[in-house]
Design an enzyme around this catalytic site. Structure first.
Site, PDB file in Angstrom:
ATOM      1  N   LYS A   1       0.850  -1.203   0.000  1.00  0.00           N
ATOM      2  CA  LYS A   1       0.000   0.000   0.000  1.00  0.00           C
ATOM      3  C   LYS A   1       0.880   1.246   0.000  1.00  0.00           C
ATOM      4  O   LYS A   1       1.638   1.475   0.938  1.00  0.00           O
ATOM      5  CB  LYS A   1      -0.895   0.025   1.247  1.00  0.00           C
ATOM      6  CG  LYS A   1      -1.968   1.111   1.144  1.00  0.00           C
ATOM      7  CD  LYS A   1      -2.663   1.369   2.443  1.00  0.00           C
ATOM      8  CE  LYS A   1      -2.044   2.475   3.249  1.00  0.00           C
ATOM      9  NZ  LYS A   1      -1.986   3.783   2.570  1.00  0.00           N
TER      10      LYS A   1
ATOM     11  N   GLU B   1      10.532   1.621   9.961  1.00  0.00           N
ATOM     12  CA  GLU B   1      11.409   2.770   9.675  1.00  0.00           C
ATOM     13  C   GLU B   1      10.592   4.018   9.958  1.00  0.00           C
ATOM     14  O   GLU B   1       9.672   4.341   9.208  1.00  0.00           O
ATOM     15  CB  GLU B   1      11.848   2.735   8.206  1.00  0.00           C
ATOM     16  CG  GLU B   1      12.684   1.536   7.825  1.00  0.00           C
ATOM     17  CD  GLU B   1      13.990   1.470   8.587  1.00  0.00           C
ATOM     18  OE1 GLU B   1      14.455   2.514   9.083  1.00  0.00           O
ATOM     19  OE2 GLU B   1      14.542   0.372   8.729  1.00  0.00           O
TER      20      GLU B   1
ATOM     21  N   CYS C   1      13.217  11.939   5.776  1.00  0.00           N
ATOM     22  CA  CYS C   1      13.398  11.504   7.170  1.00  0.00           C
ATOM     23  C   CYS C   1      14.842  11.723   7.624  1.00  0.00           C
ATOM     24  O   CYS C   1      15.121  11.802   8.813  1.00  0.00           O
ATOM     25  CB  CYS C   1      13.016  10.038   7.302  1.00  0.00           C
ATOM     26  SG  CYS C   1      13.894   8.997   6.122  1.00  0.00           S
TER      27      CYS C   1
ATOM     28  N   GLU D   1       9.282  15.833  15.762  1.00  0.00           N
ATOM     29  CA  GLU D   1       9.554  15.899  14.318  1.00  0.00           C
ATOM     30  C   GLU D   1       8.597  16.892  13.658  1.00  0.00           C
ATOM     31  O   GLU D   1       7.390  16.831  13.886  1.00  0.00           O
ATOM     32  CB  GLU D   1       9.367  14.506  13.701  1.00  0.00           C
ATOM     33  CG  GLU D   1       9.765  14.460  12.247  1.00  0.00           C
ATOM     34  CD  GLU D   1       9.524  13.103  11.599  1.00  0.00           C
ATOM     35  OE1 GLU D   1       8.459  12.517  11.818  1.00  0.00           O
ATOM     36  OE2 GLU D   1      10.413  12.633  10.866  1.00  0.00           O
TER      37      GLU D   1
HETATM   38  P1  NAD Z   1       2.165   7.949   8.146  1.00  0.00           P
HETATM   39  O1  NAD Z   1       2.591   7.116   9.279  1.00  0.00           O
HETATM   40  O2  NAD Z   1       1.016   8.863   8.348  1.00  0.00           O
HETATM   41  O3  NAD Z   1       1.758   7.040   6.906  1.00  0.00           O
HETATM   42  C1  NAD Z   1       2.678   6.126   6.330  1.00  0.00           C
HETATM   43  C2  NAD Z   1       1.905   5.014   5.651  1.00  0.00           C
HETATM   44  O4  NAD Z   1       1.258   4.242   6.650  1.00  0.00           O
HETATM   45  C3  NAD Z   1       0.801   5.494   4.726  1.00  0.00           C
HETATM   46  O5  NAD Z   1       0.712   4.600   3.643  1.00  0.00           O
HETATM   47  C4  NAD Z   1      -0.436   5.420   5.595  1.00  0.00           C
HETATM   48  O6  NAD Z   1      -1.633   5.284   4.877  1.00  0.00           O
HETATM   49  C5  NAD Z   1      -0.137   4.179   6.413  1.00  0.00           C
HETATM   50  N1  NAD Z   1      -0.769   4.106   7.735  1.00  0.00           N
HETATM   51  C6  NAD Z   1      -1.058   5.118   8.583  1.00  0.00           C
HETATM   52  N2  NAD Z   1      -1.605   4.630   9.715  1.00  0.00           N
HETATM   53  C7  NAD Z   1      -1.627   3.283   9.592  1.00  0.00           C
HETATM   54  C8  NAD Z   1      -2.057   2.217  10.424  1.00  0.00           C
HETATM   55  N3  NAD Z   1      -2.574   2.437  11.628  1.00  0.00           N
HETATM   56  N4  NAD Z   1      -1.928   0.947   9.979  1.00  0.00           N
HETATM   57  C9  NAD Z   1      -1.375   0.709   8.769  1.00  0.00           C
HETATM   58  N5  NAD Z   1      -0.973   1.667   7.929  1.00  0.00           N
HETATM   59  C10 NAD Z   1      -1.079   2.943   8.336  1.00  0.00           C
HETATM   60  O7  NAD Z   1       3.456   8.733   7.646  1.00  0.00           O
HETATM   61  P2  NAD Z   1       3.568   9.812   6.499  1.00  0.00           P
HETATM   62  O8  NAD Z   1       2.993  11.096   7.016  1.00  0.00           O
HETATM   63  O9  NAD Z   1       3.064   9.229   5.228  1.00  0.00           O
HETATM   64  O10 NAD Z   1       5.152   9.950   6.322  1.00  0.00           O
HETATM   65  C11 NAD Z   1       5.942  10.810   7.072  1.00  0.00           C
HETATM   66  C12 NAD Z   1       6.652  10.057   8.169  1.00  0.00           C
HETATM   67  O11 NAD Z   1       7.424   9.000   7.632  1.00  0.00           O
HETATM   68  C13 NAD Z   1       7.636  10.936   8.925  1.00  0.00           C
HETATM   69  O12 NAD Z   1       7.517  10.654  10.296  1.00  0.00           O
HETATM   70  C14 NAD Z   1       8.996  10.469   8.406  1.00  0.00           C
HETATM   71  O13 NAD Z   1      10.067  10.683   9.277  1.00  0.00           O
HETATM   72  C15 NAD Z   1       8.731   9.020   8.204  1.00  0.00           C
HETATM   73  N6  NAD Z   1       9.715   8.447   7.288  1.00  0.00           N
HETATM   74  C16 NAD Z   1      10.664   7.598   7.790  1.00  0.00           C
HETATM   75  C17 NAD Z   1      11.634   7.054   6.947  1.00  0.00           C
HETATM   76  C18 NAD Z   1      12.694   6.121   7.470  1.00  0.00           C
HETATM   77  O14 NAD Z   1      13.334   5.473   6.658  1.00  0.00           O
HETATM   78  N7  NAD Z   1      12.898   6.022   8.761  1.00  0.00           N
HETATM   79  C19 NAD Z   1      11.614   7.379   5.589  1.00  0.00           C
HETATM   80  C20 NAD Z   1      10.648   8.252   5.123  1.00  0.00           C
HETATM   81  C21 NAD Z   1       9.677   8.780   5.975  1.00  0.00           C
END
Ligand code: NAD
Length: 485
Positions: A178, A253, A287, A389
């Site tokens: 997804k 991650e 990130c 963050e």
């Molecule tokens: P998010 O957690 O809101 O969403 C990420 C993904 O998870 C999306 O596809 C979303 O639909 C899904 N999701 C959300 N809640 C869920 C749940 N309860 N169960 C299953 N899936 C769920 O994050 P975002 O706003 O899309 O991305 C930004 C975040 O990602 C920032 O915190 C950033 O630091 C982090 N990030 C981390 C890395 C890394 O490698 N550590 C890389 C890129 C981004």
């Protein structure tokens, strides 16, 4: 191959492009223009159920397909990504608001590298054997986990999506994936590429939808044996609490609040050029961006003045223009969040040295979501601005006087994803690298990646490591076989 953006994005299940079973869609908005330019499936548990069924059906054949055959198919996918660089980069920019030049130079080439890297990796992957002198030989058999779930965020849409899918497929798993509902288009275009590349039906299934509606259906599905997730620490916590009692393998991650530690003996020009990038690339929505800049007091004032001047010169504008160094932030929700974080910083006593405002564009981008690159000074390490963050074009700068103080400031964070160290003193670089609580450390550089190295964070930045053999290990189950001699 037609890689134009459709008016309605489709799920990719059992090799077919299909509408969500419930018939529901969500608007997909270009954040640089405010235009709704397509509709995204708002899929739910029924689509996930179908995708898991397709993946289960495909697993016996795919998991026993010779590595060389998997290599060929994944390599074809990589080639088709390269061949369609322009269309994919445009789709990503329209979804995400990032400069088209960045998407062309970094995101899309790295997506094809992911497929190429793991396609070739699986040809060289080997397992251990342990000889108990004349008693026995043990060997480790690594077998694909089964059906696995891959969930990715919006900031590097195709790059992070393929970073998970490629090792999962290379090691013989079938995948239910997804992408973020905020940036679905490149994942949809990838499904067209996979069909063209001859990936057998059901091996990869891409289901579009929200986290609560679709992501959680993937996490809770008993047929999915491992979850590779990249996203926020908040969602990571929820996923861990669901997946752990079901004894699923998880790789998380998560977020970061990365320190950029600058000593007085650094290579000034290189540090300054790179610090501008590590602070504001992709509007600070990587990130790995350094969001807490720690500067040795001897050079603090010099740094501050040049950093402010260079930041003010960054052109914020239409992502399609080559001159734009900064594009739009990804969504209205995120735009409001970043601006509220800037307000909070002021309430906490911070001084805005540059930026701090939303920017109104004219013409095509008059309804776009643009924020000035922002520098904040005068905040201590424990305030919310330095602890939470923000994930936008916002950095703080803080002085330090000794190596110990730099380390103390760097490590005052619940996160531990990455850190950058600037010094010409090799001993100090190694000392500090060993003591910073982060999973990825850059010395005199930033964002250089060798895909063979472990990738991931400490503390609230996640658990597990991706990259190289770590990813192929995550997506395979080890089984020890002991043969008595
Ligand atoms: P998010 O957690 O809101 O969403 C990420 C993904 O998870 C999306 O596809 C979303 O639909 C899904 N999701 C959300 N809640 C869920 C749940 N309860 N169960 C299953 N899936 C769920 O994050 P975002 O706003 O899309 O991305 C930004 C975040 O990602 C920032 O915190 C950033 O630091 C982090 N990030 C981390 C890395 C890394 O490698 N550590 C890389 C890129 C981004």
């Amino acid at each position: 191959m037609n890689l134009a953006a459709p008016s309605h994005i489709a799920n990719y299940i059992a090799g077919e492009l299909q509408a969500p079973i419930n018939g529901k869609y969500m608007p997909n908005t270009n954040p640089a223009t405010g235009e709704v330019y397509s509709q995204t499936p708002d899929s739910d548990i029924d689509d996930v159920e179908e995708a898991v069924g397709a993946a289960r059906a495909a697993f016996p054949l795919w998991s026993t397909t010779p590595a060389e055959e998997r290599f060929k198919i994944l390599n074809r996918i990589a080639q088709l990504i390269d061949d369609n660089l322009d269309a994919l980069a445009l789709a990503e920019t329209n979804d995400n608001g990032k400069p088209l030049s960045l998407s062309k130079r970094v995101d899309i080439p790295r997506a094809s590298s992911n497929f190429r890297f793991f396609a070739t990796g699986i040809m060289h992957f080997s397992t251990e054997s342990h000889n108990m002198e004349d008693k026995a030989i043990n060997y480790t058999l690594r077998q694909p986990v089964g059906v696995v779930g891959c969930i990715s965020p919006w900031n590097l849409p195709l790059y992070l999506f393929t970073w998970k899918i490629a090792p999962a497929l290379a090691s013989g798993n079938c995948v239910v994936a997804k992408p973020s509902e905020v940036t679905p288009m490149t994942a949809y275009l990838l499904s067209i590429i996979c069909r063209k590349a001859g990936l057998p039906p059901g091996v990869l299934n891409i289901v579009h939808g929200t986290g609560p509606g679709c992501g959680s259906a993937i996490v809770t599905h008993p047929g999915i044996k491992a979850i590779s997730f990249t996203g926020s620490t908040r969602a990571g916590k929820e996923i861990a609490s669901t997946a752990a009692p079901m004894f699923k393998k998880i790789s998380l991650e998560l977020g970061g609040k990365n320190p950029n530690i600058i000593f007085a003996d650094c290579d000034w020009d290189k540090m300054m050029n790179t610090t501008i990038m590590s602070s504001f690339s992709n509007q600070g929505q990587i990130c790995l961006c350094g969001s807490r800049i720690l500067v040795e007091d001897k050079i603090y004032e010099k740094f501050k003045h040049e950093f402010i001047a260079r930041t003010k010169k960054l052109t914020v504008g239409d992502p399609l223009e080559d001159t734009s160094k900064q594009g739009a932030v990804v969504s209205q929700l995120h735009f409001d969040k970043v601006l509220s974080c800037i307000e909070l910083a002021k309430q906490e006593g911070g001084t805005i040295l540059a930026g701090g405002q939303a920017l109104k564009m004219s013409g095509r981008c008059e309804n776009g979501l643009f924020i000035e690159p922002t520098i904040i000074e005068g905040l201590g390490p424990h305030c919310r601005t330095n602890m939470e963050e923000i994930f936008g074009p916002v950095v703080t700068i803080q002085p330090f006087s000794t190596e110990e103080e730099a380390l103390q400031l760097a490590n005052t964070s619940d996160y531990g994803l990455s850190a950058t160290i600037w010094t010409q003193d090799i001993s100090r670089a190694n000392r500090v690298a060993g003591k910073v609580h982060s999973g990825i450390i850059w010395v005199n550089c930033w964002l250089l990646r060798d895909l063979r190295t472990p990738f991931g964070g400490f503390k609230n930045s996640g658990v597990g490591r991706e990259g190289g053999w770590d990813a192929l290990r995550f997506f395979t189950e080890p089984k020890n076989v002991c043969i008595e001699l």
